[in-house]
Design a protein around this motif. Structure first.
Motif, PDB file in Angstrom:
ATOM      1  N   HIS A   1       1.398 -14.368 -13.671  1.00  0.00           N
ATOM      2  CA  HIS A   1       0.788 -13.057 -13.839  1.00  0.00           C
ATOM      3  C   HIS A   1       1.490 -12.194 -14.884  1.00  0.00           C
ATOM      4  O   HIS A   1       0.966 -11.166 -15.276  1.00  0.00           O
ATOM      5  N   GLN A   2       2.700 -12.589 -15.283  1.00  0.00           N
ATOM      6  CA  GLN A   2       3.487 -11.676 -16.122  1.00  0.00           C
ATOM      7  C   GLN A   2       4.120 -12.437 -17.285  1.00  0.00           C
ATOM      8  O   GLN A   2       4.074 -13.662 -17.333  1.00  0.00           O
ATOM      9  N   ASN A   3       4.741 -11.678 -18.192  1.00  0.00           N
ATOM     10  CA  ASN A   3       5.443 -12.312 -19.295  1.00  0.00           C
ATOM     11  C   ASN A   3       6.610 -13.136 -18.767  1.00  0.00           C
ATOM     12  O   ASN A   3       7.239 -12.767 -17.773  1.00  0.00           O
TER      13      ASN A   3
ATOM     14  N   GLY B   1      -0.186  -8.714 -18.783  1.00  0.00           N
ATOM     15  CA  GLY B   1      -0.370  -9.837 -17.863  1.00  0.00           C
ATOM     16  C   GLY B   1      -1.144  -9.364 -16.657  1.00  0.00           C
ATOM     17  O   GLY B   1      -1.272  -8.156 -16.418  1.00  0.00           O
ATOM     18  N   HIS B   2      -1.626 -10.321 -15.890  1.00  0.00           N
ATOM     19  CA  HIS B   2      -2.504  -9.961 -14.778  1.00  0.00           C
ATOM     20  C   HIS B   2      -1.777  -9.276 -13.627  1.00  0.00           C
ATOM     21  O   HIS B   2      -2.410  -8.921 -12.642  1.00  0.00           O
ATOM     22  N   TRP B   3      -0.475  -9.080 -13.756  1.00  0.00           N
ATOM     23  CA  TRP B   3       0.215  -8.435 -12.637  1.00  0.00           C
ATOM     24  C   TRP B   3      -0.244  -6.993 -12.482  1.00  0.00           C
ATOM     25  O   TRP B   3      -0.136  -6.428 -11.389  1.00  0.00           O
ATOM     26  N   VAL B   4      -0.776  -6.395 -13.550  1.00  0.00           N
ATOM     27  CA  VAL B   4      -1.255  -5.014 -13.424  1.00  0.00           C
ATOM     28  C   VAL B   4      -2.607  -4.956 -12.724  1.00  0.00           C
ATOM     29  O   VAL B   4      -3.102  -3.885 -12.403  1.00  0.00           O
ATOM     30  N   SER B   5      -3.208  -6.122 -12.503  1.00  0.00           N
ATOM     31  CA  SER B   5      -4.460  -6.139 -11.756  1.00  0.00           C
ATOM     32  C   SER B   5      -4.132  -6.277 -10.269  1.00  0.00           C
ATOM     33  O   SER B   5      -2.978  -6.445  -9.893  1.00  0.00           O
ATOM     34  N   GLY B   6      -5.161  -6.199  -9.447  1.00  0.00           N
ATOM     35  CA  GLY B   6      -4.928  -6.370  -8.012  1.00  0.00           C
ATOM     36  C   GLY B   6      -4.938  -7.834  -7.609  1.00  0.00           C
ATOM     37  O   GLY B   6      -4.688  -8.172  -6.448  1.00  0.00           O
ATOM     38  N   MET B   7      -5.244  -8.698  -8.566  1.00  0.00           N
ATOM     39  CA  MET B   7      -5.371 -10.120  -8.240  1.00  0.00           C
ATOM     40  C   MET B   7      -3.998 -10.739  -7.966  1.00  0.00           C
ATOM     41  O   MET B   7      -2.990 -10.271  -8.482  1.00  0.00           O
ATOM     42  N   ASN B   8      -4.002 -11.768  -7.161  1.00  0.00           N
ATOM     43  CA  ASN B   8      -2.744 -12.432  -6.836  1.00  0.00           C
ATOM     44  C   ASN B   8      -3.018 -13.921  -6.642  1.00  0.00           C
ATOM     45  O   ASN B   8      -4.102 -14.399  -6.982  1.00  0.00           O
TER      46      ASN B   8
ATOM     47  N   HIS C   1       3.105 -11.541  -3.659  1.00  0.00           N
ATOM     48  CA  HIS C   1       1.814 -12.224  -3.752  1.00  0.00           C
ATOM     49  C   HIS C   1       1.489 -12.707  -5.167  1.00  0.00           C
ATOM     50  O   HIS C   1       0.502 -13.394  -5.371  1.00  0.00           O
ATOM     51  N   GLN C   2       2.289 -12.263  -6.129  1.00  0.00           N
ATOM     52  CA  GLN C   2       1.954 -12.623  -7.506  1.00  0.00           C
ATOM     53  C   GLN C   2       2.937 -13.585  -8.159  1.00  0.00           C
ATOM     54  O   GLN C   2       2.612 -14.210  -9.163  1.00  0.00           O
TER      55      GLN C   2
ATOM     56  N   PRO D   1      -4.138  -9.744   0.773  1.00  0.00           N
ATOM     57  CA  PRO D   1      -4.428  -8.392   0.302  1.00  0.00           C
ATOM     58  C   PRO D   1      -5.114  -8.413  -1.065  1.00  0.00           C
ATOM     59  O   PRO D   1      -4.849  -9.297  -1.883  1.00  0.00           O
TER      60      PRO D   1
ATOM     61  N   ASP E   1     -11.396 -11.667 -18.779  1.00  0.00           N
ATOM     62  CA  ASP E   1     -10.520 -11.756 -17.606  1.00  0.00           C
ATOM     63  C   ASP E   1      -9.743 -13.070 -17.564  1.00  0.00           C
ATOM     64  O   ASP E   1      -8.937 -13.292 -16.663  1.00  0.00           O
TER      65      ASP E   1
ATOM     66  N   LYS F   1       2.689 -16.937 -19.722  1.00  0.00           N
ATOM     67  CA  LYS F   1       1.790 -15.969 -19.093  1.00  0.00           C
ATOM     68  C   LYS F   1       0.337 -16.406 -19.221  1.00  0.00           C
ATOM     69  O   LYS F   1      -0.086 -16.836 -20.287  1.00  0.00           O
TER      70      LYS F   1
ATOM     71  N   THR G   1      -7.834  -2.703  -9.132  1.00  0.00           N
ATOM     72  CA  THR G   1      -7.157  -1.648  -9.876  1.00  0.00           C
ATOM     73  C   THR G   1      -8.130  -1.050 -10.888  1.00  0.00           C
ATOM     74  O   THR G   1      -9.176  -1.642 -11.185  1.00  0.00           O
TER      75      THR G   1
ATOM     76  N   ARG H   1      -8.419 -20.057 -13.544  1.00  0.00           N
ATOM     77  CA  ARG H   1      -7.963 -20.046 -12.150  1.00  0.00           C
ATOM     78  C   ARG H   1      -8.936 -20.710 -11.182  1.00  0.00           C
ATOM     79  O   ARG H   1      -8.839 -20.545  -9.981  1.00  0.00           O
TER      80      ARG H   1
ATOM     81  N   LYS I   1       3.652  -6.549  -3.743  1.00  0.00           N
ATOM     82  CA  LYS I   1       2.760  -7.097  -4.762  1.00  0.00           C
ATOM     83  C   LYS I   1       3.396  -8.330  -5.414  1.00  0.00           C
ATOM     84  O   LYS I   1       2.745  -9.347  -5.616  1.00  0.00           O
TER      85      LYS I   1
ATOM     86  N   VAL J   1      -7.661 -14.922  -6.349  1.00  0.00           N
ATOM     87  CA  VAL J   1      -7.439 -15.200  -7.772  1.00  0.00           C
ATOM     88  C   VAL J   1      -8.569 -14.666  -8.647  1.00  0.00           C
ATOM     89  O   VAL J   1      -8.406 -14.500  -9.848  1.00  0.00           O
ATOM     90  N   TRP J   2      -9.723 -14.433  -8.030  1.00  0.00           N
ATOM     91  CA  TRP J   2     -10.833 -13.820  -8.766  1.00  0.00           C
ATOM     92  C   TRP J   2     -11.122 -12.474  -8.128  1.00  0.00           C
ATOM     93  O   TRP J   2     -11.441 -12.396  -6.942  1.00  0.00           O
TER      94      TRP J   2
ATOM     95  N   PHE K   1      -0.496 -18.673 -10.486  1.00  0.00           N
ATOM     96  CA  PHE K   1      -0.895 -18.168 -11.794  1.00  0.00           C
ATOM     97  C   PHE K   1       0.278 -17.346 -12.316  1.00  0.00           C
ATOM     98  O   PHE K   1       0.891 -16.595 -11.548  1.00  0.00           O
TER      99      PHE K   1
ATOM    100  N   HIS L   1     -14.803 -10.392 -11.712  1.00  0.00           N
ATOM    101  CA  HIS L   1     -15.753 -11.453 -11.377  1.00  0.00           C
ATOM    102  C   HIS L   1     -16.946 -10.917 -10.615  1.00  0.00           C
ATOM    103  O   HIS L   1     -18.052 -11.453 -10.716  1.00  0.00           O
TER     104      HIS L   1
ATOM    105  N   MET M   1      -8.891 -21.813  -6.941  1.00  0.00           N
ATOM    106  CA  MET M   1      -9.960 -21.638  -5.961  1.00  0.00           C
ATOM    107  C   MET M   1     -10.213 -22.960  -5.230  1.00  0.00           C
ATOM    108  O   MET M   1     -10.600 -22.980  -4.068  1.00  0.00           O
TER     109      MET M   1
END
Lengths: 268, 416
Positions: free
Chosen positions: A181-183, B41-48, A104-105, B359, B110, A195, B363, A166, A101, B52-53, A179, B57, A170
């Motif tokens: 994604h984290q702190n 932060g968005h890391w807990v989502s499945g987005m990467n 990819h993040q 991938p 979001d 973040k 989530t 974001r 993960k 990105v959406w 992006f 969305h 796209m």
């Protein structure tokens, strides 16, 4: 600067005059000294002044760009990637979630890509980063204007205006944007990150604004002895990058999109 | 034809409050999900960085396009002068505003920096369709509220028709704008297609009407208000027609892609080897979401049964979510053509190494946030119909207009 110039000039003046035609030799010596001072002084002067932060707005008198000679880009070398990470504090990112993960993040500003030509099987290595388009799709689509292009051709993100929608990611044909994604923690003063914002290669804009001459990736590549990346002003016909671009054939990635990228590749 | 009487939704208070409580609980859970994603932060989502959406969305876009689709009923009554639809206009407008609110909330929640919403409202880049959409959304709300006033207030009557035309044009622009968010992205093969604008309009017709019919049938059933077979037949036929139009645009979109050689890879992947996306396309979007409901709605026996019509509407909604999942997420998962004619063997940024798709798995917080948007839309609708006169007392055959043409209108040409 004057001190330096004077020192150089006076050193030249100390050349011992021979008994034969001492006046003439002295004249040549003085002339040489003055010439040296005249040649060196502007450089010293520029350097000493330019080392201070830039206070004037950037203009379109320059257009910064990179030329990447893929023939020189070594398989397995990641010097440019590591240097970029260090320069911009990306190496301070702490992994979140599972390893796959995180892969990819995490933020990536420059990455090594290994390609194979489907027809010929030829393998090419190259670094990919923001291509600093003249007509950047990311700037077109950004709703707030956070994604912008400076007059000197650098495409970057205004972190105060970025709302983290974001849409630029796209729209980017080079997948160049990340992006956060984290702190973030322990970020560098020169490279603020936060973040929820989008970021990408900015051609080491803090170096640009302090008058330094290259980017972290270029320096690292040169240090490794590859010299696969050339940085410079595409508008200056005498710059190293312009000269090299005249010498070797190069192309833009996704040339079909007619974005006139600032990053050019040779040997792809 | 009797005079149409509108009345507040008077279901028993305990029933009403438990419904509100349920919806409020869903909204509360969504708020917690939002807080969690925003804080961590968005890391807990499945987005990467490739997809990105994600799921929020899918919900947001579904609600936004269904919102504009729900307004069709009002437009048909007002602009196209079909009096049988007139009694449905108010509920249509309310549902449109409510769903748009729900969708926009999900979208905003979001954002990477939702607290900077004020920036989005004070800084505009007018080359961005996204920026246009902010005006299209807010304008839609204002226009539909004025539209509702013109329907409900005696003084508003004369303005009903012009406002109706404006609302119709605006909703078409809005949905085209939503589709164009995707339709003008040269970077991604699936999105480099202007047909996505009109295709979203066609999808909105079907989804909006399906949601409208479900809300209408639920609201009427709960209180014992009658819906006559004539009204049901109209709505049913309309839904089947809209599904057909949506299918047509879907077909054209894929045929166009197949015709363009450069998109062969994308179509092959999506239609044959895209895993979950292929499954959702054929089973979710085409079979469950389009063909089965059309079969039900045109079936001589089943189409007369209330439960089957409800089932068809629900399937259209399931199909809608499948379709948007494929359009929004599948199109991002397919690797971008960075180097045409080459295979990426290694990359430090998951560039579709050896053609691998990116991938993405939604989530739970993402899904709960989306469900919260649906709950917001339903809560606004429930409160609206409870406190104001949005729903007619009856849609029985003897109440609704017998003919779709106005009876007092002069004929265009008399036969000699």
């Amino acid at each position: 600067m004057n001190e330096n110039a004077t020192r150089i000039a006076s050193t030249s003046d100390e050349t011992p005059a021979s008994t034969v035609d001492a006046g003439r030799r002295g004249f040549i010596g003085t002339a040489a000294g003055l010439s040296a001072a005249a040649l060196v002084a502007p450089g010293v002067f520029l350097h000493s002044v330019a080392a201070a932060p830039r206070s004037e707005p950037v203009t379109d008198s320059v257009r910064w760009g990179l030329l990447i000679d893929t023939a020189k880009c070594a398989d397995g070398c990641s010097a440019c990637v590591d240097a970029c990470d260090r320069e911009n504090g990306l190496d301070l990112q702490e992994p979140h979630g599972s390893e796959s993960k995180w892969e990819h993040q995490k933020s990536v500003w420059i990455r090594k890509v290994k390609l194979q030509d489907n027809q010929t099987g030829r393998i090419t290595n190259l670094p990919m980063m923001c291509q600093h388009c003249e007509h950047p799709p990311c700037v077109d689509v950004c709703p707030t204007g956070a994604s912008f292009k400076r007059a000197d051709g650098i495409v970057m993100v205004d972190r105060h205006l970025c709302i983290g929608c974001r849409y630029c990611m796209m729209a980017c044909p080079y997948k160049a944007r990340s992006f956060i994604h984290q702190n973030t923690s322990g970020q560098l003063t020169a490279v603020p990150r936060g973040k929820g914002c989008v970021e990408s290669c900015n051609l080491c804009v803090h170096r640009r604004d302090h008058g330094e001459e290259s980017t972290a990736c270029v320096d690292a590549c040169a240090q490794e002895g590859h010299g696969a990346i050339v940085f410079g002003d595409l508008k200056d016909p005498d710059s190293a990058i312009s000269q090299r671009l005249r010498e070797i054939p190069s192309r833009q990635i996704r040339e079909d999109l007619v974005l006139n990228t600032g990053v050019r590749y040779a040997g792809v | 034809m009797k005079r149409v009487v509108y009345r507040e939704w008077r279901i028993p208070p305990e029933r009403y409050w438990s419904l509100l409580g349920f919806l409020a609980a869903l909204i509360g859970i969504a708020a917690l999900s939002f807080g969690y994603m925003e804080h961590e932060g968005h890391w807990v989502s499945g987005m990467n960085n490739s997809v990105v959406w994600g799921m929020p969305h899918v919900f947001a876009v579904f609600l936004i396009i269904a919102a504009s689709g729900a307004l069709n009923i009002a437009s048909i009554g007002t602009v196209f002068r079909k009096p049988i639809y007139k009694p449905l206009g108010r509920l249509s407008g309310l549902l449109a505003v409510a769903m748009l609110m729900g969708g926009l909330l999900v979208l905003v929640m979001d954002l990477g920096r939702p607290e900077r919403l004020i920036v989005a409202m004070t800084n505009y880049n007018f080359s961005s369709i996204f920026a246009w959409n902010i005006f299209l959304y807010t304008g839609f709300m204002a226009i539909v509220i004025a539209y509702l006033w013109s329907m409900a207030d005696r003084q508003g009557g004369p303005f009903n028709y012009p406002i109706g035309i404006l609302a119709l044009v605006w909703r078409l622009a809005l949905t085209t704008g939503t589709g164009s968010i995707f339709g003008f992205l040269v970077a991604r093969q699936a999105y480099d297609a202007a047909i996505l604008g009109p295709m979203f309009v066609s999808l909105s017709f079907a989804y909006g009407l399906a949601v409208f019919m479900l809300v209408l049938m639920f609201g009427f059933e709960e209180e014992g208000r009658p819906i006559g077979p004539r009204m049901m037949r109209r709505l049913r036929n309309l839904l089947a027609l809209f599904i057909g139009i949506a299918l047509y645009f879907t077909l054209i979109y894929h045929l166009t892609n197949l015709y363009m050689a450069k998109n062969d890879g994308l179509e092959h992947w999506l239609l044959l080897s895209g895993g979950i996306y292929t499954f959702l396309f054929w089973v979710g979007w085409i079979l469950v979401g389009s063909l089965v409901p059309m079969w039900i709605l045109y079936h001589p026996v089943l189409s007369r049964k209330r439960e089957w019509i409800i089932g068809a509407c629900a399937l259209v909604i399931v199909g809608g979510f499948s379709a948007l999942y494929v359009i929004i997420i599948g199109s991002q998962a397919f690797p971008m053509a960075l180097f045409p004619g080459h295979t990426i063997l290694e990359s430090g940024f998951a560039d579709g190494v050896n053609g691998a798709a990116a991938p993405y798995w939604p989530t739970i917080p993402e899904i709960l946030l989306g469900v919260g948007g649906v709950a917001v839309a339903l809560l606004i609708t429930a409160v609206g119909v409870r406190v104001l006169q949005f729903m007619p007392e009856s849609l029985a055959d003897d109440v609704v207009a017998p003919d779709e043409e106005t009876l007092d209108a002069a004929p265009f040409a008399k036969p000699v």
